[in-house]
Design a protein around this motif. Structure first.
Motif, PDB file in Angstrom:
ATOM      1  N   TYR A  23      80.906  35.360  43.056  1.00 38.58           N
ATOM      2  CA  TYR A  23      80.317  34.401  43.996  1.00 38.58           C
ATOM      3  C   TYR A  23      79.152  33.640  43.353  1.00 38.58           C
ATOM      4  CZ  TYR A  23      82.488  36.457  48.223  1.00 38.58           C
ATOM      5  OH  TYR A  23      83.345  36.899  49.189  1.00 38.58           O
ATOM      6  N   GLN A  24      78.951  32.412  43.805  1.00 39.12           N
ATOM      7  CA  GLN A  24      77.646  31.774  43.643  1.00 39.12           C
ATOM      8  C   GLN A  24      76.770  32.447  44.708  1.00 39.12           C
ATOM      9  OE1 GLN A  24      77.727  27.410  43.513  1.00 39.12           O
ATOM     10  NE2 GLN A  24      79.927  27.542  43.136  1.00 39.12           N
TER      11      GLN A  24
ATOM     12  N   ALA B 293      90.178  35.109  49.409  1.00 43.14           N
ATOM     13  CA  ALA B 293      90.670  34.180  50.424  1.00 43.14           C
ATOM     14  C   ALA B 293      90.203  32.753  50.177  1.00 43.14           C
ATOM     15  CB  ALA B 293      90.217  34.634  51.811  1.00 43.14           C
ATOM     16  N   GLY B 294      89.174  32.597  49.309  1.00 39.44           N
ATOM     17  CA  GLY B 294      88.720  31.251  48.971  1.00 39.44           C
ATOM     18  C   GLY B 294      87.243  30.996  49.123  1.00 39.44           C
ATOM     19  N   ALA B 295      86.459  32.004  49.553  1.00 39.00           N
ATOM     20  CA  ALA B 295      85.013  31.806  49.688  1.00 39.00           C
ATOM     21  C   ALA B 295      84.387  31.592  48.313  1.00 39.00           C
ATOM     22  CB  ALA B 295      84.369  32.994  50.381  1.00 39.00           C
ATOM     23  N   ASP B 296      83.429  30.673  48.247  1.00 34.65           N
ATOM     24  CA  ASP B 296      82.792  30.331  46.979  1.00 34.65           C
ATOM     25  C   ASP B 296      81.385  30.875  46.851  1.00 34.65           C
ATOM     26  OD1 ASP B 296      84.801  28.159  45.918  1.00 34.65           O
ATOM     27  OD2 ASP B 296      84.407  27.619  48.002  1.00 34.65           O
TER      28      ASP B 296
ATOM     29  N   ALA C 116      83.022  23.667  49.254  1.00 34.91           N
ATOM     30  CA  ALA C 116      82.582  25.012  48.907  1.00 34.91           C
ATOM     31  C   ALA C 116      82.358  25.773  50.204  1.00 34.91           C
ATOM     32  CB  ALA C 116      81.300  24.972  48.092  1.00 34.91           C
ATOM     33  N   VAL C 117      83.072  26.865  50.371  1.00 39.25           N
ATOM     34  CA  VAL C 117      82.912  27.700  51.565  1.00 39.25           C
ATOM     35  C   VAL C 117      81.787  28.694  51.313  1.00 39.25           C
ATOM     36  CG1 VAL C 117      83.988  29.408  53.069  1.00 39.25           C
ATOM     37  CG2 VAL C 117      85.311  27.457  52.252  1.00 39.25           C
ATOM     38  N   THR C 118      80.760  28.632  52.138  1.00 39.91           N
ATOM     39  CA  THR C 118      79.598  29.500  51.990  1.00 39.91           C
ATOM     40  C   THR C 118      79.527  30.469  53.158  1.00 39.91           C
ATOM     41  OG1 THR C 118      78.405  27.688  50.896  1.00 39.91           O
ATOM     42  CG2 THR C 118      77.101  29.553  51.698  1.00 39.91           C
ATOM     43  N   LEU C 119      79.444  31.753  52.861  1.00 38.86           N
ATOM     44  CA  LEU C 119      79.354  32.781  53.888  1.00 38.86           C
ATOM     45  C   LEU C 119      77.944  33.366  53.947  1.00 38.86           C
ATOM     46  CD1 LEU C 119      82.642  34.802  53.197  1.00 38.86           C
ATOM     47  CD2 LEU C 119      82.331  32.808  54.685  1.00 38.86           C
ATOM     48  N   SER C 120      77.581  33.843  55.130  1.00 42.72           N
ATOM     49  CA  SER C 120      76.327  34.572  55.292  1.00 42.72           C
ATOM     50  C   SER C 120      76.554  35.586  56.407  1.00 42.72           C
ATOM     51  CB  SER C 120      75.175  33.630  55.635  1.00 42.72           C
ATOM     52  OG  SER C 120      73.957  34.336  55.739  1.00 42.72           O
ATOM     53  N   ALA C 121      77.246  36.665  56.076  1.00 42.77           N
ATOM     54  CA  ALA C 121      77.673  37.653  57.070  1.00 42.77           C
ATOM     55  C   ALA C 121      77.052  39.018  56.829  1.00 42.77           C
ATOM     56  CB  ALA C 121      79.195  37.758  57.073  1.00 42.77           C
ATOM     57  N   GLY C 122      75.934  39.061  56.112  1.00 46.21           N
ATOM     58  CA  GLY C 122      75.200  40.303  55.950  1.00 46.21           C
ATOM     59  C   GLY C 122      75.792  41.279  54.952  1.00 46.21           C
ATOM     60  N   GLU C 123      75.389  42.521  55.103  1.00 45.36           N
ATOM     61  CA  GLU C 123      75.817  43.572  54.177  1.00 45.36           C
ATOM     62  C   GLU C 123      77.234  44.017  54.513  1.00 45.36           C
ATOM     63  OE1 GLU C 123      72.966  46.709  54.269  1.00 45.36           O
ATOM     64  OE2 GLU C 123      71.272  45.394  53.813  1.00 45.36           O
TER      65      GLU C 123
END
Length: 229
Positions: A77-78, A35-38, A16-23
């Motif tokens: 997204y989750q 692109a595949g982020a979960d 699971a690809v998890t992002l945390s890149a803000g607003e």
């Protein structure tokens, strides 16, 4: 970012690809997702507008932060949100608003941890958040969200030698090793005296395994998708 996400999903299709890149804009969030982020982590920090203004520059707004969270949910997204316990100017009524907002949002992930000051910020003279209150709120959140992914944070381990173990016992069910190269970790330290800044990834993983075992649990390396409400 989309190219990196796509490559990770190609090489590791079961992760699971998890992002945390803000607003970001809706368009950007959608592009990352396609692109595949979960998963996407975006802590709301406080559900009270006046409190939010005291913590953020004028260019930011709670309205936009919440809109971003709802956009993430709509895209599929989750979604993860959360807040710092004991942040500057925080009152009990702010925490009540935080819990009510999370009830409304129904996130799959919830990140909370004690506030710890950083010496190079305007909040350097504020006291750290309470370990006891953080653990109490972890337990409350586990009751409110029985299937959510809730981490025992590094901040808990920073304010107490047994902080992460206590977090797991209170209801947390996620631990995260720091995989960044040791040489760059101090460049993005969010607070002073952060632990695990000098350990290699393998050392950090081994430390977490020992701590999880000491709390009476075992590490399971899996996606761990939270059930949707």
């Amino acid at each position: 970012m989309c190219a990196v996400i796509s490559q990770i999903k190609k090489n590791y299709p079961d992760c699971a690809v998890t992002l945390s890149a803000g607003e970001k804009s809706y368009k950007s969030y959608k592009a990352y997702f396609d692109a595949g982020a979960d998963r996407y982590l975006l802590r709301h920090e406080t559900a009270d507008d006046e409190h939010y203004k005291k913590l953020h520059p004028e260019s930011m707004s709670l309205k936009n932060r919440k809109e971003c969270l709802w956009n993430l949910k709509e895209i599929g997204y989750q979604t993860g949100s959360g807040f710092m316990v004991g942040s500057p100017y925080q009152k009990t009524e702010h925490l009540i608003k935080d819990l009510r907002f999370l009830q409304e949002l129904k996130p799959e992930m919830i990140g909370i941890g004690p506030y710890i000051p950083h010496s190079n910020t305007p909040f350097k003279d504020f006291e750290s958040g309470s370990l006891k209150l953080t653990l109490r709120l972890l337990a409350v959140l586990r009751l409110m969200f029985p299937y959510a992914l809730i981490p025992a944070t590094t901040a808990l381990g920073t304010i107490s030698p047994e902080g992460r173990e206590l977090g797991l016992k209170a209801g947390a069910n996620v631990v995260m090793p720091n995989l960044s190269p040791v040489g760059v970790r101090k460049q993005y330290a969010l607070y002073d005296n952060k632990i695990c800044t000098g350990e290699e990834a393998a050392e950090c993983k081994g430390c977490l395994e020992r701590r999880v075992n000491a709390a009476g649990y075992q590490i399971v390396i899996a996606r761990g998708d939270a059930k949707r409400a």
